[in-house]
Motif scaffolding. Structure first.
Motif, mmCIF file in Angstrom:
data_model
loop_
_atom_site.group_PDB
_atom_site.id
_atom_site.type_symbol
_atom_site.label_atom_id
_atom_site.label_comp_id
_atom_site.label_asym_id
_atom_site.label_seq_id
_atom_site.Cartn_x
_atom_site.Cartn_y
_atom_site.Cartn_z
ATOM 1 N N ILE A 1 17.720 -53.111 -70.366
ATOM 2 C CA ILE A 1 17.589 -53.939 -69.162
ATOM 3 C C ILE A 1 16.393 -54.891 -69.205
ATOM 4 O O ILE A 1 16.303 -55.787 -68.355
ATOM 5 C CB ILE A 1 17.558 -53.087 -67.868
ATOM 6 C CG1 ILE A 1 16.358 -52.145 -67.832
ATOM 7 C CG2 ILE A 1 18.870 -52.324 -67.700
ATOM 8 C CD1 ILE A 1 16.208 -51.385 -66.516
ATOM 9 N N VAL A 2 15.482 -54.723 -70.173
ATOM 10 C CA VAL A 2 14.402 -55.706 -70.299
ATOM 11 C C VAL A 2 14.660 -56.694 -71.439
ATOM 12 O O VAL A 2 13.841 -57.582 -71.693
ATOM 13 C CB VAL A 2 13.013 -55.044 -70.473
ATOM 14 C CG1 VAL A 2 12.648 -54.252 -69.231
ATOM 15 C CG2 VAL A 2 12.928 -54.187 -71.717
ATOM 16 N N ARG A 3 15.799 -56.562 -72.088
ATOM 17 C CA ARG A 3 16.169 -57.510 -73.146
ATOM 18 C C ARG A 3 16.469 -58.863 -72.514
ATOM 19 O O ARG A 3 17.161 -58.963 -71.503
ATOM 20 C CB ARG A 3 17.401 -56.996 -73.884
ATOM 21 C CG ARG A 3 17.684 -57.701 -75.197
ATOM 22 C CD ARG A 3 18.832 -57.008 -75.921
ATOM 23 N NE ARG A 3 18.909 -57.395 -77.314
ATOM 24 C CZ ARG A 3 19.690 -56.805 -78.209
ATOM 25 N NH1 ARG A 3 20.445 -55.781 -77.859
ATOM 26 N NH2 ARG A 3 19.705 -57.215 -79.464
ATOM 27 N N GLN A 4 15.921 -59.917 -73.119
ATOM 28 C CA GLN A 4 16.052 -61.248 -72.531
ATOM 29 C C GLN A 4 17.372 -61.904 -72.927
ATOM 30 O O GLN A 4 17.745 -61.914 -74.106
ATOM 31 C CB GLN A 4 14.879 -62.130 -72.970
ATOM 32 C CG GLN A 4 13.517 -61.560 -72.568
ATOM 33 C CD GLN A 4 13.364 -61.426 -71.072
ATOM 34 O OE1 GLN A 4 13.200 -62.419 -70.364
ATOM 35 N NE2 GLN A 4 13.416 -60.191 -70.568
ATOM 36 N N GLU A 5 18.056 -62.455 -71.941
ATOM 37 C CA GLU A 5 19.391 -63.002 -72.171
ATOM 38 C C GLU A 5 19.366 -64.210 -73.106
ATOM 39 O O GLU A 5 20.337 -64.472 -73.817
ATOM 40 C CB GLU A 5 20.030 -63.367 -70.832
ATOM 41 C CG GLU A 5 20.321 -62.153 -69.959
ATOM 42 C CD GLU A 5 20.850 -62.529 -68.590
ATOM 43 O OE1 GLU A 5 20.669 -63.701 -68.188
ATOM 44 O OE2 GLU A 5 21.433 -61.657 -67.920
ATOM 45 N N ASP A 6 18.252 -64.959 -73.114
ATOM 46 C CA ASP A 6 18.201 -66.175 -73.937
ATOM 47 C C ASP A 6 17.723 -65.903 -75.363
ATOM 48 O O ASP A 6 17.749 -66.803 -76.205
ATOM 49 C CB ASP A 6 17.310 -67.232 -73.276
ATOM 50 C CG ASP A 6 15.875 -66.743 -73.080
ATOM 51 O OD1 ASP A 6 15.656 -65.520 -73.114
ATOM 52 O OD2 ASP A 6 14.980 -67.592 -72.891
ATOM 53 N N ASN A 7 17.269 -64.659 -75.633
ATOM 54 C CA ASN A 7 16.820 -64.312 -76.985
ATOM 55 C C ASN A 7 16.990 -62.802 -77.168
ATOM 56 O O ASN A 7 16.178 -62.021 -76.665
ATOM 57 C CB ASN A 7 15.358 -64.712 -77.189
ATOM 58 C CG ASN A 7 14.894 -64.508 -78.626
ATOM 59 O OD1 ASN A 7 15.413 -63.644 -79.335
ATOM 60 N ND2 ASN A 7 13.924 -65.289 -79.064
ATOM 61 N N PRO A 8 18.000 -62.369 -77.901
ATOM 62 C CA PRO A 8 18.290 -60.941 -78.026
ATOM 63 C C PRO A 8 17.227 -60.150 -78.777
ATOM 64 O O PRO A 8 17.262 -58.918 -78.773
ATOM 65 C CB PRO A 8 19.621 -60.918 -78.782
ATOM 66 C CG PRO A 8 19.682 -62.214 -79.509
ATOM 67 C CD PRO A 8 18.981 -63.199 -78.630
ATOM 68 N N ASN A 9 16.262 -60.833 -79.407
ATOM 69 C CA ASN A 9 15.177 -60.136 -80.111
ATOM 70 C C ASN A 9 13.927 -59.991 -79.247
ATOM 71 O O ASN A 9 12.935 -59.418 -79.695
ATOM 72 C CB ASN A 9 14.809 -60.870 -81.399
ATOM 73 C CG ASN A 9 15.953 -60.886 -82.401
ATOM 74 O OD1 ASN A 9 16.619 -59.879 -82.593
ATOM 75 N ND2 ASN A 9 16.190 -62.033 -83.009
ATOM 76 N N LEU A 10 13.987 -60.523 -78.013
ATOM 77 C CA LEU A 10 12.829 -60.525 -77.120
ATOM 78 C C LEU A 10 13.089 -59.626 -75.919
ATOM 79 O O LEU A 10 14.121 -59.731 -75.253
ATOM 80 C CB LEU A 10 12.542 -61.960 -76.653
ATOM 81 C CG LEU A 10 11.443 -62.153 -75.608
ATOM 82 C CD1 LEU A 10 10.084 -61.725 -76.146
ATOM 83 C CD2 LEU A 10 11.411 -63.620 -75.145
#
Length: 242
Positions: free
Chosen positions: A172-181
């Motif tokens: 749930i803290v994974r960023q939608e615009d960058n899957p590695n962030l």
């Protein structure tokens, strides 16, 4: 502890006109790189970055059975209009819904919250006596360095919590615009509106390695508040991590 000052990141802070710190922990090498080592060791109230451990403790204790359990916001006026409805943690963490996370804390209760903080070794681990405000008003405090150690362990699944809970919170803290962030903001806003602190914390996964990071800045105006994520991302990019 191996610390490396990075002149490029210091220049970014100077150009942005903000006072703060940024630190990246290369977990595999156990090396810290960043700006203002002294400030990186100073503890501040975590504000909404605490939604990460709050979620972990909530799942681990069964206060919620999953990140998709809908929690009530409680009715009444809210600081932001998007907070004024019931929602699950998956959504609440993205809009940083304070009323929903206060409800989660009340469901966890003081005894289980204190035990969770102790097991996580999170900052000064102090809750005071108010279960739904200690991460917003204090006495809970954590340093940027401590944030990176906590987040590095979360990223690697090395916290003493159920694996399913760790995986759910990472998701749930994974960023939608960058899957590695993976990241979360925070804004400590005392009643007197002085000494405000802004946070951006998280980690990057790159080529099988974890790079946990934490930024905090003095919020003196709207420009300083708005600088948190762009400044943090620029620092990560300068290190070749984004």
């Amino acid at each position: 502890m191996v610390w490396r000052d990075d002149a490029r990141i210091t220049e970014m802070f100077d150009q942005a006109g903000v006072t703060g710190t940024f630190v990246v922990h290369d977990v595999a090498a156990n090396v810290y790189t960043g700006h203002d080592r002294q400030r990186a060791a100073v503890r501040y109230v975590p504000a909404s970055t605490y939604k990460i451990p709050n979620s972990l403790i909530g799942l681990a204790t069964g206060a919620v059975s999953s990140v998709d359990d809908v929690l009530p916001y409680g009715g009444g006026p809210t600081y932001l209009p998007q907070w004024a409805r019931d929602m699950p943690l998956r959504e609440a963490i993205r809009v940083s819904n304070v009323p929903v996370y206060k409800e989660l804390a009340r469901r966890i209760g003081m005894a289980r919250m204190r035990e969770g903080l102790r097991r996580l070794d999170y900052g000064n681990m102090e809750t005071g006596s108010v279960i739904d405000a200690f991460w917003l008003d204090g006495p809970l405090k954590i340093s940027a360095l401590e944030q990176t150690r906590f987040l590095g362990r979360l990223a690697q699944g090395k916290l003493p919590f159920p694996k399913a809970a760790l995986a759910a919170v990472r998701e749930i803290v994974r960023q939608e615009d960058n899957p590695n962030l993976y990241a979360k903001t925070g804004w400590y806003m005392p009643d007197d509106r002085n000494n405000q602190i802004g946070w951006w914390v998280g980690w990057v996964e790159k080529e099988g390695n974890v790079y946990a990071f934490a930024l905090n800045v003095d919020i003196t105006d709207e420009a300083a508040a708005a600088s948190r994520v762009p400044l943090g991302k620029a620092a990560l990019q300068s290190l070749g991590l984004l």
